[in-house]
Every structure is written in structure tokens, then in C-alpha cells.
Motif scaffolding. Sequence first.
Motif, PDB file in Angstrom:
ATOM      1  N   ARG A 173       8.100  67.137  43.749  1.00 22.16           N
ATOM      2  CA  ARG A 173       7.053  67.411  44.748  1.00 22.16           C
ATOM      3  C   ARG A 173       6.529  68.835  44.568  1.00 22.16           C
ATOM      4  NH1 ARG A 173       9.965  63.672  48.512  1.00 22.16           N
ATOM      5  NH2 ARG A 173       8.514  61.931  48.759  1.00 22.16           N
ATOM      6  N   GLU A 174       6.033  69.054  43.356  1.00 19.94           N
ATOM      7  CA  GLU A 174       5.531  70.375  43.006  1.00 19.94           C
ATOM      8  C   GLU A 174       4.183  70.257  42.294  1.00 19.94           C
ATOM      9  OE1 GLU A 174       7.303  74.360  40.989  1.00 19.94           O
ATOM     10  OE2 GLU A 174       7.615  72.526  39.861  1.00 19.94           O
ATOM     11  N   ILE A 175       3.262  71.110  42.686  1.00 17.32           N
ATOM     12  CA  ILE A 175       1.962  71.234  42.048  1.00 17.32           C
ATOM     13  C   ILE A 175       1.955  72.583  41.347  1.00 17.32           C
ATOM     14  CG2 ILE A 175      -0.493  71.604  42.487  1.00 17.32           C
ATOM     15  CD1 ILE A 175      -0.117  69.688  44.944  1.00 17.32           C
ATOM     16  N   VAL A 176       1.573  72.572  40.072  1.00 21.84           N
ATOM     17  CA  VAL A 176       1.537  73.810  39.297  1.00 21.84           C
ATOM     18  C   VAL A 176       0.134  73.970  38.727  1.00 21.84           C
ATOM     19  CG1 VAL A 176       2.494  75.080  37.347  1.00 21.84           C
ATOM     20  CG2 VAL A 176       3.983  73.631  38.728  1.00 21.84           C
ATOM     21  N   VAL A 177      -0.419  75.160  38.894  1.00 24.79           N
ATOM     22  CA  VAL A 177      -1.758  75.489  38.411  1.00 24.79           C
ATOM     23  C   VAL A 177      -1.641  76.641  37.424  1.00 24.79           C
ATOM     24  CG1 VAL A 177      -4.033  76.343  39.077  1.00 24.79           C
ATOM     25  CG2 VAL A 177      -2.808  74.759  40.575  1.00 24.79           C
ATOM     26  N   GLU A 178      -2.344  76.502  36.292  1.00 25.15           N
ATOM     27  CA  GLU A 178      -2.328  77.585  35.321  1.00 25.15           C
ATOM     28  C   GLU A 178      -3.179  78.734  35.829  1.00 25.15           C
ATOM     29  OE1 GLU A 178      -2.717  78.584  30.614  1.00 25.15           O
ATOM     30  OE2 GLU A 178      -3.480  76.661  31.324  1.00 25.15           O
ATOM     31  N   GLY A 214       3.367  63.773  55.174  1.00 27.52           N
ATOM     32  CA  GLY A 214       4.694  63.951  55.744  1.00 27.52           C
ATOM     33  C   GLY A 214       5.731  64.542  54.813  1.00 27.52           C
ATOM     34  N   SER A 215       5.371  64.767  53.549  1.00 30.25           N
ATOM     35  CA  SER A 215       6.317  65.343  52.587  1.00 30.25           C
ATOM     36  C   SER A 215       5.875  66.747  52.197  1.00 30.25           C
ATOM     37  CB  SER A 215       6.378  64.482  51.321  1.00 30.25           C
ATOM     38  OG  SER A 215       6.874  63.205  51.628  1.00 30.25           O
ATOM     39  N   GLU A 216       6.845  67.637  52.053  1.00 27.86           N
ATOM     40  CA  GLU A 216       6.533  69.003  51.672  1.00 27.86           C
ATOM     41  C   GLU A 216       6.413  69.103  50.152  1.00 27.86           C
ATOM     42  OE1 GLU A 216       8.653  73.291  51.850  1.00 27.86           O
ATOM     43  OE2 GLU A 216       8.389  72.272  53.779  1.00 27.86           O
ATOM     44  N   TRP A 217       5.319  69.704  49.727  1.00 26.79           N
ATOM     45  CA  TRP A 217       5.047  69.943  48.309  1.00 26.79           C
ATOM     46  C   TRP A 217       4.913  71.436  48.081  1.00 26.79           C
ATOM     47  CZ3 TRP A 217       3.540  66.535  44.143  1.00 26.79           C
ATOM     48  CH2 TRP A 217       3.709  65.186  44.437  1.00 26.79           C
ATOM     49  N   ALA A 218       5.517  71.932  47.014  1.00 24.64           N
ATOM     50  CA  ALA A 218       5.374  73.331  46.623  1.00 24.64           C
ATOM     51  C   ALA A 218       4.141  73.462  45.735  1.00 24.64           C
ATOM     52  CB  ALA A 218       6.605  73.793  45.860  1.00 24.64           C
ATOM     53  N   ILE A 219       3.454  74.591  45.853  1.00 23.20           N
ATOM     54  CA  ILE A 219       2.324  74.904  44.977  1.00 23.20           C
ATOM     55  C   ILE A 219       2.624  76.236  44.301  1.00 23.20           C
ATOM     56  CG2 ILE A 219      -0.130  75.408  44.791  1.00 23.20           C
ATOM     57  CD1 ILE A 219      -0.603  73.732  47.250  1.00 23.20           C
ATOM     58  N   ALA A 220       2.600  76.217  42.972  1.00 22.75           N
ATOM     59  CA  ALA A 220       2.890  77.425  42.204  1.00 22.75           C
ATOM     60  C   ALA A 220       1.769  77.701  41.217  1.00 22.75           C
ATOM     61  CB  ALA A 220       4.210  77.261  41.452  1.00 22.75           C
ATOM     62  N   GLU A 221       1.563  78.975  40.946  1.00 20.06           N
ATOM     63  CA  GLU A 221       0.625  79.397  39.907  1.00 20.06           C
ATOM     64  C   GLU A 221       1.452  80.055  38.812  1.00 20.06           C
ATOM     65  OE1 GLU A 221      -2.417  81.870  41.564  1.00 20.06           O
ATOM     66  OE2 GLU A 221      -2.875  80.427  43.149  1.00 20.06           O
ATOM     67  N   ARG A 222       1.289  79.544  37.586  1.00 16.78           N
ATOM     68  CA  ARG A 222       2.059  80.049  36.449  1.00 16.78           C
ATOM     69  C   ARG A 222       1.164  80.148  35.227  1.00 16.78           C
ATOM     70  NH1 ARG A 222       6.326  75.550  37.566  1.00 16.78           N
ATOM     71  NH2 ARG A 222       7.350  76.397  39.399  1.00 16.78           N
ATOM     72  N   SER A 223       1.671  80.817  34.219  1.00 11.58           N
ATOM     73  CA  SER A 223       0.991  80.853  32.931  1.00 11.58           C
ATOM     74  C   SER A 223       1.683  79.857  31.999  1.00 11.58           C
ATOM     75  CB  SER A 223       1.056  82.251  32.325  1.00 11.58           C
ATOM     76  OG  SER A 223       2.388  82.549  31.936  1.00 11.58           O
ATOM     77  N   GLU A 224       1.020  79.523  30.907  1.00 12.93           N
ATOM     78  CA  GLU A 224       1.615  78.619  29.916  1.00 12.93           C
ATOM     79  C   GLU A 224       2.878  79.231  29.318  1.00 12.93           C
ATOM     80  OE1 GLU A 224       0.467  76.745  25.623  1.00 12.93           O
ATOM     81  OE2 GLU A 224      -1.167  76.976  27.070  1.00 12.93           O
ATOM     82  N   VAL A 225       2.927  80.565  29.243  1.00 19.61           N
ATOM     83  CA  VAL A 225       4.120  81.246  28.733  1.00 19.61           C
ATOM     84  C   VAL A 225       5.309  80.975  29.650  1.00 19.61           C
ATOM     85  CG1 VAL A 225       5.134  83.519  28.258  1.00 19.61           C
ATOM     86  CG2 VAL A 225       2.773  83.021  27.566  1.00 19.61           C
ATOM     87  N   GLU A 226       5.061  80.953  30.959  1.00 17.24           N
ATOM     88  CA  GLU A 226       6.126  80.708  31.933  1.00 17.24           C
ATOM     89  C   GLU A 226       6.503  79.230  32.023  1.00 17.24           C
ATOM     90  OE1 GLU A 226       5.362  83.839  35.463  1.00 17.24           O
ATOM     91  OE2 GLU A 226       3.699  82.460  35.054  1.00 17.24           O
ATOM     92  N   ASP A 227       5.547  78.342  31.734  1.00 17.98           N
ATOM     93  CA  ASP A 227       5.762  76.906  31.933  1.00 17.98           C
ATOM     94  C   ASP A 227       5.093  76.127  30.801  1.00 17.98           C
ATOM     95  OD1 ASP A 227       5.831  74.246  32.782  1.00 17.98           O
ATOM     96  OD2 ASP A 227       5.456  74.758  34.871  1.00 17.98           O
ATOM     97  N   ASP A 251       3.654  78.747  47.460  1.00 22.23           N
ATOM     98  CA  ASP A 251       3.190  78.203  48.724  1.00 22.23           C
ATOM     99  C   ASP A 251       3.707  76.774  48.886  1.00 22.23           C
ATOM    100  OD1 ASP A 251       1.689  80.498  49.308  1.00 22.23           O
ATOM    101  OD2 ASP A 251      -0.014  79.748  48.168  1.00 22.23           O
ATOM    102  N   ALA A 252       3.599  76.263  50.097  1.00 22.35           N
ATOM    103  CA  ALA A 252       3.984  74.873  50.359  1.00 22.35           C
ATOM    104  C   ALA A 252       2.950  74.247  51.293  1.00 22.35           C
ATOM    105  CB  ALA A 252       5.369  74.799  50.984  1.00 22.35           C
ATOM    106  N   ILE A 253       2.714  72.955  51.106  1.00 17.91           N
ATOM    107  CA  ILE A 253       1.825  72.193  51.977  1.00 17.91           C
ATOM    108  C   ILE A 253       2.500  70.869  52.295  1.00 17.91           C
ATOM    109  CG2 ILE A 253      -0.307  73.233  51.128  1.00 17.91           C
ATOM    110  CD1 ILE A 253      -0.758  70.694  49.470  1.00 17.91           C
ATOM    111  N   THR A 254       2.039  70.238  53.362  1.00 15.03           N
ATOM    112  CA  THR A 254       2.544  68.928  53.738  1.00 15.03           C
ATOM    113  C   THR A 254       1.522  67.881  53.333  1.00 15.03           C
ATOM    114  OG1 THR A 254       3.780  69.859  55.576  1.00 15.03           O
ATOM    115  CG2 THR A 254       3.365  67.482  55.638  1.00 15.03           C
ATOM    116  N   ILE A 255       1.974  66.895  52.582  1.00 11.30           N
ATOM    117  CA  ILE A 255       1.124  65.799  52.132  1.00 11.30           C
ATOM    118  C   ILE A 255       1.758  64.502  52.593  1.00 11.30           C
ATOM    119  CG2 ILE A 255       0.199  64.569  50.130  1.00 11.30           C
ATOM    120  CD1 ILE A 255       0.070  67.295  48.711  1.00 11.30           C
TER     121      ILE A 255
END
Length: 106
Positions: free
Chosen positions: A36-41, A8-21, A2-6
Motif C-alpha cells: 500500500r505504497e505509492i512512489v513518485v520519481e 478505508g486503507s492507509e497508503w504511504a506516498i513517497a518521492e524518490r529518485s531512481e538511484v534510491e529505488d 506522506d499518507a492518505i486514506t483510500i
Amino acid sequence: MDAITILGSEWAIAERSEVEDVRLKDCDGYTDWTAREIVVEREVNGNLKNMEAYVRKVKRHEIVHAFLLESGLAECSDWAQNEEMVDWIARMGPKIHVAWQAAGAI
């Protein structure tokens, strides 16, 4: 992803596992200002019954970090880097928003 605007800047939001990241080791999520990326486990070791509530909580927390980074406060103040303050803003944000709506302040 997903992406959101913060601010005025676009930030990506990703959900990953610790194995992936590997950057998710020892944390629930992170904010990478260089990309400009937010990652959530997504897959947490433990006994979480409501994973969606957990993911929303971590997303709010990391979004607060992103706002502080975009505004320049994260680099200029100790309080803006304080995890307790970021958690407080992330936890109280929805309640503050409801109060603002009820008061006609939005």
C-alpha cells in the motif's frame, strides 16, 4: 513520507529518485498494492521546468491506480489496468471536481 486514506486503507506516498529505488527505472511512479505504497520519481532526467506540476500529475495517476486496486477493479477488468484510462481519470479529476462543486453535487 506522506499518507492518505483510500477506501478505508492507509497508503504511504513517497518521492524518490531512481538511484534510491530501482523500481523507478523506465517509469514516473508506481503503486505497490502489497505494501500500500505509492512512489513518485522526484528527479527526472530531462528538461522539466515545473517539477511540482509533474509530481502532482504522477501522484494523481498513481492514486487512481490505488483506488482501482482497493476497489477490486484492477484485477477484474481490462479498462481499469489501461494506462490511457487511468491517465484520463487523473487528468480530468480536478476538472470534474470543479464542475461537481459548481453544480452543488458534492
